[in-house]
Scaffold this active site. Structure first.
Site, PDB file in Angstrom:
ATOM      1  N   CYS A   4      12.232 -48.569   1.406  1.00 25.95           N
ATOM      2  CA  CYS A   4      11.376 -47.452   0.966  1.00 25.95           C
ATOM      3  C   CYS A   4       9.903 -47.642   1.352  1.00 25.95           C
ATOM      4  CB  CYS A   4      11.569 -47.187  -0.516  1.00 25.95           C
ATOM      5  SG  CYS A   4      13.107 -46.297  -0.808  1.00 25.95           S
ATOM      6  N   HIS A   8      17.614 -46.579  -1.234  1.00 23.08           N
ATOM      7  CA  HIS A   8      17.809 -47.744  -2.096  1.00 23.08           C
ATOM      8  C   HIS A   8      19.232 -48.289  -2.016  1.00 23.08           C
ATOM      9  CE1 HIS A   8      13.951 -47.873  -4.276  1.00 23.08           C
ATOM     10  NE2 HIS A   8      13.928 -46.580  -4.008  1.00 23.08           N
ATOM     11  N   GLU A  39      20.224 -50.997  -3.144  1.00 21.88           N
ATOM     12  CA  GLU A  39      20.533 -51.682  -4.409  1.00 21.88           C
ATOM     13  C   GLU A  39      20.951 -50.689  -5.492  1.00 21.88           C
ATOM     14  OE1 GLU A  39      16.724 -49.939  -5.388  1.00 21.88           O
ATOM     15  OE2 GLU A  39      17.497 -50.873  -3.564  1.00 21.88           O
TER      16      GLU A  39
END
Length: 371
Positions: free
Chosen positions: A258, A344, A346
């Site tokens: 990001c 993202h 994660e």
């Protein structure tokens, strides 16, 4: 019901548009920030504690917020990072057995102003058409002229450096210090689940403040470098951009997520820009150009990198594109072990389609260690 006499509240946008609602709980007051919306149906606690949302008034598009309460392990930082909450229906009661408190108790513990009973469909439609802009939420509904004056003084997100507001102040480590691999992470708004993903793959991670020098990070003698997500405009982060240039020059693997993706682009001379209303949700479609596979991803960003400049750059290759608007969702350097994504992997909240990117990072580190 305990809160039958909740106060009237309003949302005042920078262009003068007003939406009405009611206060959540007993809290009164005023909060300023850039208004944005997230389309996720779950994961509100993770969203509210994500450092990337610092300085933003969050509109949740899901009709009900708070129905499953909150849990200690579902935070992405040590406190709420949004500037305020705007929702349609706020659930004062929750039914999840594993929750430890209600959302109201969580908001009260973090002293956050929230308003509900807002026509969020109309508000989100307005933001989609007119773009993300500064706004104020307030229970001071009879003081609109003063609110307008105060709102006019709030700086635009464009050109605003916010990483310093959320980054760690001190260097710290996570994981087993006897692990085979070491990673130096630049914290410009890092989420806890990123660190969990690095540690569970066998890394000892040292986390550095947003303005750390490359010399300080290199002294750790890491096997790889990582640049985190975070809030605000990437261009003012000149120290991080310079550090990224030196990370690249070191020849060691580098992964950015990001805001980290944007910093790596700027380090390569590719410009960034503020998007009309950004990407925020947990169902954004991305195409992996290398594998030809689609991914459903969790996204949260209001800035993006210039696609034309990336395509024309002799050292860069676009690896992922956002299927809704064709913005750059991922890139890599052609002759260096450096790659990044504008979403993202994660998750937390969100799907895990892109978690393989952490494995890809570790594969590049292991390959470099063996050379």
């Amino acid at each position: 019901m305990k809160y039958q006499t909740r106060k009237k509240a309003l949302i005042l946008l920078a262009d003068g548009t007003i939406f009405h609602g009611k206060s959540v709980g007993d809290k009164e007051g005023t909060a300023f920030g850039e208004v944005c919306f997230n389309t996720g149906t779950t994961g509100y606690q993770e969203i509210f504690t994500d450092p990337s949302y610092f300085g933003q008034l969050m509109v949740t598009t899901n009709a009900h917020i708070g129905n499953y309460g909150t849990a200690k392990e579902e935070v992405e930082s040590e406190s709420i990072k949004i500037a305020g909450l705007i929702c349609r229906n706020f659930s004062y009661e929750y039914s999840r057995a594993t929750a430890d408190k209600s959302l109201l108790e969580f908001l009260e513990a973090n002293d956050l102003l929230a308003i509900s009973d807002v026509d969020t469909r109309a508000l989100v439609s307005y933001i989609r058409d007119n773009g993300a802009m500064n706004a104020v939420i307030s229970t001071e509904v009879d003081n609109i002229s003063e609110l307008k004056k105060q709102l006019a003084e709030v700086p635009s997100m464009e050109g605003l450096e916010l990483a310093s507001k959320v980054s760690t102040k001190e260097v710290y480590t996570v994981g087993d210090e006897n692990a085979d691999l070491k990673i130096a992470a630049l914290d410009i708004g890092i989420k806890k689940n990123i660190l969990r993903n690095l540690v569970k793959r066998g890394a000892f991670v040292k986390v550095f403040p947003y303005d750390a020098s490359f010399a300080d990070m290199a002294a750790f003698d890491p096997d790889g470098y990582f640049i985190s997500n975070g809030p605000g405009d990437p261009e003012p982060l000149t120290a991080a951009i310079e550090t990224a240039k030196q990370m690249i020059a070191s020849g060691r693997p580098l992964f950015g997520i990001c805001l980290g993706h944007q910093i790596i682009a700027l380090a390569n001379g590719v410009s960034t820009y503020k998007m009309h209303n950004g990407h925020r949700g947990i169902n954004h479609p991305v195409l992996n150009l290398l594998s030809g596979k689609g991914e459903i991803t969790s996204q949260n960003h209001g800035f993006a990198i210039n696609r034309e400049e990336t395509e024309a750059h002799q050292d860069l290759e676009i690896t992922h594109v956002h299927l809704n608007d064709k913005t750059v969702a991922g890139m890599r350097m052609k002759d260096a072990p450096v790659f990044s994504v504008q979403y993202h992997p994660e998750a937390s909240p969100g799907p895990h389609d892109a978690e393989y990117l952490f494995d890809q990072f570790f594969d590049s580190i292991k390959k470099a260690v063996l050379i």
